[in-house]
Design an enzyme around this catalytic site. Sequence first.
Site, PDB file in Angstrom:
ATOM      1  N   GLU A  76       0.959  -1.071  -0.119  1.00 29.13           N
ATOM      2  CA  GLU A  76       0.016   0.065  -0.100  1.00 29.13           C
ATOM      3  C   GLU A  76       0.906   1.281  -0.155  1.00 29.13           C
ATOM      4  O   GLU A  76       0.424   2.143  -0.601  1.00 29.13           O
ATOM      5  CB  GLU A  76      -0.877  -0.028   1.217  1.00 29.13           C
ATOM      6  CG  GLU A  76      -1.793   1.169   1.401  1.00 29.13           C
ATOM      7  CD  GLU A  76      -2.712   1.547   0.436  1.00 29.13           C
ATOM      8  OE1 GLU A  76      -3.181   0.438  -0.251  1.00 29.13           O
ATOM      9  OE2 GLU A  76      -3.379   2.425   0.430  1.00 29.13           O
ATOM     10  N   ASP A  77       1.868   1.389   0.766  1.00 29.02           N
ATOM     11  CA  ASP A  77       2.663   2.464   0.981  1.00 29.02           C
ATOM     12  C   ASP A  77       3.960   2.622   0.320  1.00 29.02           C
ATOM     13  O   ASP A  77       4.423   3.662   0.323  1.00 29.02           O
ATOM     14  CB  ASP A  77       2.844   2.676   2.591  1.00 29.02           C
ATOM     15  CG  ASP A  77       1.565   2.814   3.242  1.00 29.02           C
ATOM     16  OD1 ASP A  77       0.563   3.150   2.563  1.00 29.02           O
ATOM     17  OD2 ASP A  77       1.535   2.854   4.498  1.00 29.02           O
TER      18      ASP A  77
END
Length: 742
Positions: A76-77
């Site tokens: 996600e990051d």
Amino acid sequence: MTRQYELVERVKSYEPDADEALLNRAYVYAMKAHGNQKRASGAPFFSHPLEVAAILAEMRLDDATIATALLHDTIEDTGATRSEIDALFGPEIGSLVEGLTKIKKLDLVTKKAEQAENFRKLLLAISSDIRVLLVKLADRLHNMRTLEHVKPAKRKAIAEETMDIYAPLAGRMGMQWLREELEEHAFRWLNPEAYAAVVDRLKMLRERNQGLIDEIETALTTKLEEAKVTAIVAGREKKPYAIWSKMERKQISLEQLSDIYAFRIVVAEVADCYRAVAVVHTTWHAVPGRFKDYISNPKQNDYQSIHTTIVGPRHQRAELQIRTETMHSVAEYGVAAHALYKDAANGSGPPKGVVPSQDSNAYRWLRHLVGMLLDGDNPEEFLEHTKLELFQDQVFCFTPKGRLIALPRGANPIDFAYAVHTDIGNTCVGAKINGRPMPLVTELRNGDEVEIVCSDAQLPPSAWQSLAVTGKARSAIRRATRDAVRAQYGKLGREILKRAFARRGKAFSEEGIVQSLGRLSQKTTEDVAAAVGRGELASVDVVRAVFPDEVPGETPKLRRKVKRNDEGWFGLGKVMGLKFRWPGSSGRVRQEDQSSIPIRGLRGDLPVSFAEGGAVPGDRIVGILSPGQGITIYPIHAEALKDFDEEPERWIDVTWDIDEDNPQRFPAAIAVTALNEPGSLAQVATVIGEADGNIDNIKMTNRVPDYTEMRIDLEVWDLKHLNDILAGLKAKEVVSSASRVI
Ligand code: MN
């Protein structure tokens, strides 16, 4: 911050075969991937996945779970991809990390339809492998522990989601400590005032009860030793949210808060649990209604324990949980504990890292939900089902705009209105549930859409205090009615003053009163008006204070204080053994120097009567105001009260106020079914007469060949007397049924 080797050592301590290289690889990969990213606190971002991994290591989870924790935010990051994770760590970890990535995008506190869909995705993501949920819960726990660094608006949303979704999920998975810690953090941010109040009160009690936990612990240990029950006793103070939610459930105030101590007795065998109960109950008094045996009847999440509450040393209440070591592990670790203990029971060598059991009750529950999900095609209906199962002690309702309002089970539209906003609660006059007007006392069900009807001129009737379920609603009602009492007395006092000034040919003016505040020993003109309204200050004294040279007489002084009870109500009338409590503006107010002044909204002089069927001391009662007729008294459970739900302004708080020296009889009605036999009516009348009941009227309501149904209007002393008469009737052979008519 946990270091790389510490984490690996910790995992190896309970899982000697753990893949050390895998853990090291995951550590280095995640650290590099997050690079210079920072958390809201300013700490390096990597500290977060590392702490999440450490939490899971505490729970002794397997190496794949720990590696997943380290990697959980990378897709996600950072630039990481599923295929890269698959290639480096294998598809098992790849799919776990992907599951977590999916959850991260969900906003669970949102509109109904979206929420249902998101909740569905959450369950799908976590159900493929329960370890996804465990990592998610650890992730949320670390985020809650560091929530103070997050911006306030976002903070609230995260806390709300935690309280509504993740804490109940942790509980449902049987992980009590995790549920508790999540709730404590969320509570602190969701309701800071309540949190501070409970913490304050706890501090006070702690000072007062110094050494009490040790004392009770020692007493329990000694008694158990004497009875040769080997046990580990551990005491603790309950946490603020646990205390708060109990206060809400049991409807007690902070001042009444006393049982804040909980003790755990852990023994070896199931039989020891029951021996321990015997020791405890023969040494101290058990609090009635508090004994629960979850050993013979485990909870749905496999929880087992015996619960009881005793009045222990120093007359302090203490809650006890009595359980075996195995039960203790299940209670603390839930789904994660199962495999561990299965292995230990098989004697298969040193304990291994835990791959959560796929056949625990909690896991079966999750599977069942997903099954329903795949079968059904209506996500909203599904949501209702799921939530019903997940939050057994809560109901979830929605505002017309789709905002989710979580309430304790048993809550009604009054609670809902106050949960939305205090102003909505205070001006609430009615409710529509799923589009239909319904009484305000209707118990809300999961998924109900509730529209509150408001009126500006409305104030909450004090009777609502006993109808509301949530502490928030009850305290807000108390506050609003108290303010209303004050305002009404002020209004009344002003009216009296105007007339008092006019009688003496003087002009009433605020300025004049402001000049005389000192002489009247009052702080504001409002205080003066209220004191006059309550009858504490004579109006003539105010006139004298304003025109000292023109109106002769002694210096003004405060007259007797009207006695208030602790709720801020004023006992104003005693009629027929009833005490009325209502907000101000009542009755004719007599002043020494003037005849009574009729004020609109008279209540004190109103006639009082009982509703059909009567009410007797022992019943909880409420008064209904009928303009031009007076007050009608109903027992609180009377069906007829539903008719007044739309008119809360007519409800008046009344309580019994019986003079022991001058007992009175009260009306009641009963229905009796008796055999058609010569003399049966005489027998019924005799029973009532011998029991000292007065018969006012007997009416045959139905006559069939064998039986006669009759309605009897009676006069009795109180509820017990009425019940005695009913019992006496039922004891007769000719009587087939006897019951009260309400
Ligand atoms: Mn995270």
